[in-house]
Motif scaffolding. Structure first.
Motif, PDB file in Angstrom:
ATOM      1  N   UNK A   2       0.832  -1.193   0.000  1.00 13.27           N
ATOM      2  CA  UNK A   2       0.000   0.000   0.000  1.00 13.27           C
ATOM      3  C   UNK A   2       0.871   1.248   0.000  1.00 13.27           C
ATOM      4  N   UNK A   3       0.298   2.361  -0.467  1.00 14.70           N
ATOM      5  CA  UNK A   3       1.063   3.602  -0.516  1.00 14.70           C
ATOM      6  C   UNK A   3       1.502   4.061   0.872  1.00 14.70           C
ATOM      7  N   UNK A   4       0.671   3.827   1.901  1.00 11.71           N
ATOM      8  CA  UNK A   4       1.063   4.242   3.244  1.00 11.71           C
ATOM      9  C   UNK A   4       2.252   3.426   3.760  1.00 11.71           C
ATOM     10  N   UNK A   5       2.313   2.159   3.407  1.00  9.30           N
ATOM     11  CA  UNK A   5       3.461   1.331   3.798  1.00  9.30           C
ATOM     12  C   UNK A   5       4.727   1.802   3.088  1.00  9.30           C
ATOM     13  N   UNK A   6       4.587   2.163   1.819  1.00  6.46           N
ATOM     14  CA  UNK A   6       5.723   2.668   1.044  1.00  6.46           C
ATOM     15  C   UNK A   6       6.254   3.964   1.656  1.00  6.46           C
ATOM     16  N   UNK A   7       5.347   4.904   1.952  1.00  4.58           N
ATOM     17  CA  UNK A   7       5.747   6.189   2.540  1.00  4.58           C
ATOM     18  C   UNK A   7       6.369   5.972   3.918  1.00  4.58           C
ATOM     19  N   UNK A   8       5.789   5.066   4.710  1.00  7.63           N
ATOM     20  CA  UNK A   8       6.341   4.755   6.040  1.00  7.63           C
ATOM     21  C   UNK A   8       7.797   4.306   5.935  1.00  7.63           C
ATOM     22  N   UNK A   9       8.072   3.429   4.977  1.00  8.20           N
ATOM     23  CA  UNK A   9       9.446   2.966   4.776  1.00  8.20           C
ATOM     24  C   UNK A   9      10.349   4.054   4.233  1.00  8.20           C
ATOM     25  N   UNK A  10       9.849   4.823   3.284  1.00  7.92           N
ATOM     26  CA  UNK A  10      10.633   5.889   2.665  1.00  7.92           C
ATOM     27  C   UNK A  10      11.048   6.953   3.686  1.00  7.92           C
ATOM     28  N   UNK A  11      10.115   7.329   4.564  1.00  2.00           N
ATOM     29  CA  UNK A  11      10.395   8.348   5.571  1.00  2.00           C
ATOM     30  C   UNK A  11      10.970   7.756   6.861  1.00  2.00           C
ATOM     31  N   UNK A  12      11.062   6.416   6.905  1.00  2.00           N
ATOM     32  CA  UNK A  12      11.589   5.702   8.065  1.00  2.00           C
ATOM     33  C   UNK A  12      10.817   6.025   9.338  1.00  2.00           C
ATOM     34  N   UNK A  13       9.505   6.021   9.220  1.00  2.00           N
ATOM     35  CA  UNK A  13       8.616   6.272  10.349  1.00  2.00           C
ATOM     36  C   UNK A  13       8.625   5.046  11.255  1.00  2.00           C
ATOM     37  N   UNK A  14       8.803   5.265  12.529  1.00  2.00           N
ATOM     38  CA  UNK A  14       8.877   4.176  13.504  1.00  2.00           C
ATOM     39  C   UNK A  14       7.793   4.338  14.557  1.00  2.00           C
ATOM     40  N   UNK A  15       7.462   3.215  15.219  1.00  2.00           N
ATOM     41  CA  UNK A  15       6.498   3.243  16.310  1.00  2.00           C
ATOM     42  C   UNK A  15       6.969   4.218  17.377  1.00  2.00           C
TER      43      UNK A  15
END
Length: 107
Positions: A2-15
């Protein structure tokens, strides 16, 4: 993916943060990403887990993403610490009250 998973990885968003929405506006050359806090809040001064008090809507301008302006939107929680009172949780991509990220998130 999903696009949100892609953006999460790209921006390195963590819990405890999560990307819940992303919108691409081709006419305005703009990408808007929604970040949500998941879970309990922690005091930025003593790291104690505390109940949420409320939240504040904030927007930051990040570095361009493939030539498009990138904006991060978040409901930033404030917690009620028994020792330090009501305070805002630490934001990994922001230093203080600026409207710009201090670097790409989590890097």
């Amino acid at each position: 993916m999903r696009d949100t998973e892609f953006i999460r990885g790209l921006l390195r968003v963590e819990d405890p943060w999560d990307v819940t929405e992303s919108k691409l506006d081709l006419k305005r050359n703009r990408v808007d990403v929604r970040l949500e806090w998941q879970g309990a809040g922690r005091c930025p001064k003593c790291d104690r887990e505390c109940p949420k008090h409320d939240h504040r809507e904030r927007v930051w301008r990040d570095l361009d993403l493939a030539g498009d302006q990138l904006f991060l939107h978040a409901s930033v929680p404030r917690i009620d610490c028994p020792e330090h009172g009501v305070t805002t949780v630490a934001i990994p991509w922001s230093s203080g009250r600026t409207e710009f990220t201090w670097q790409s998130p989590y890097n």
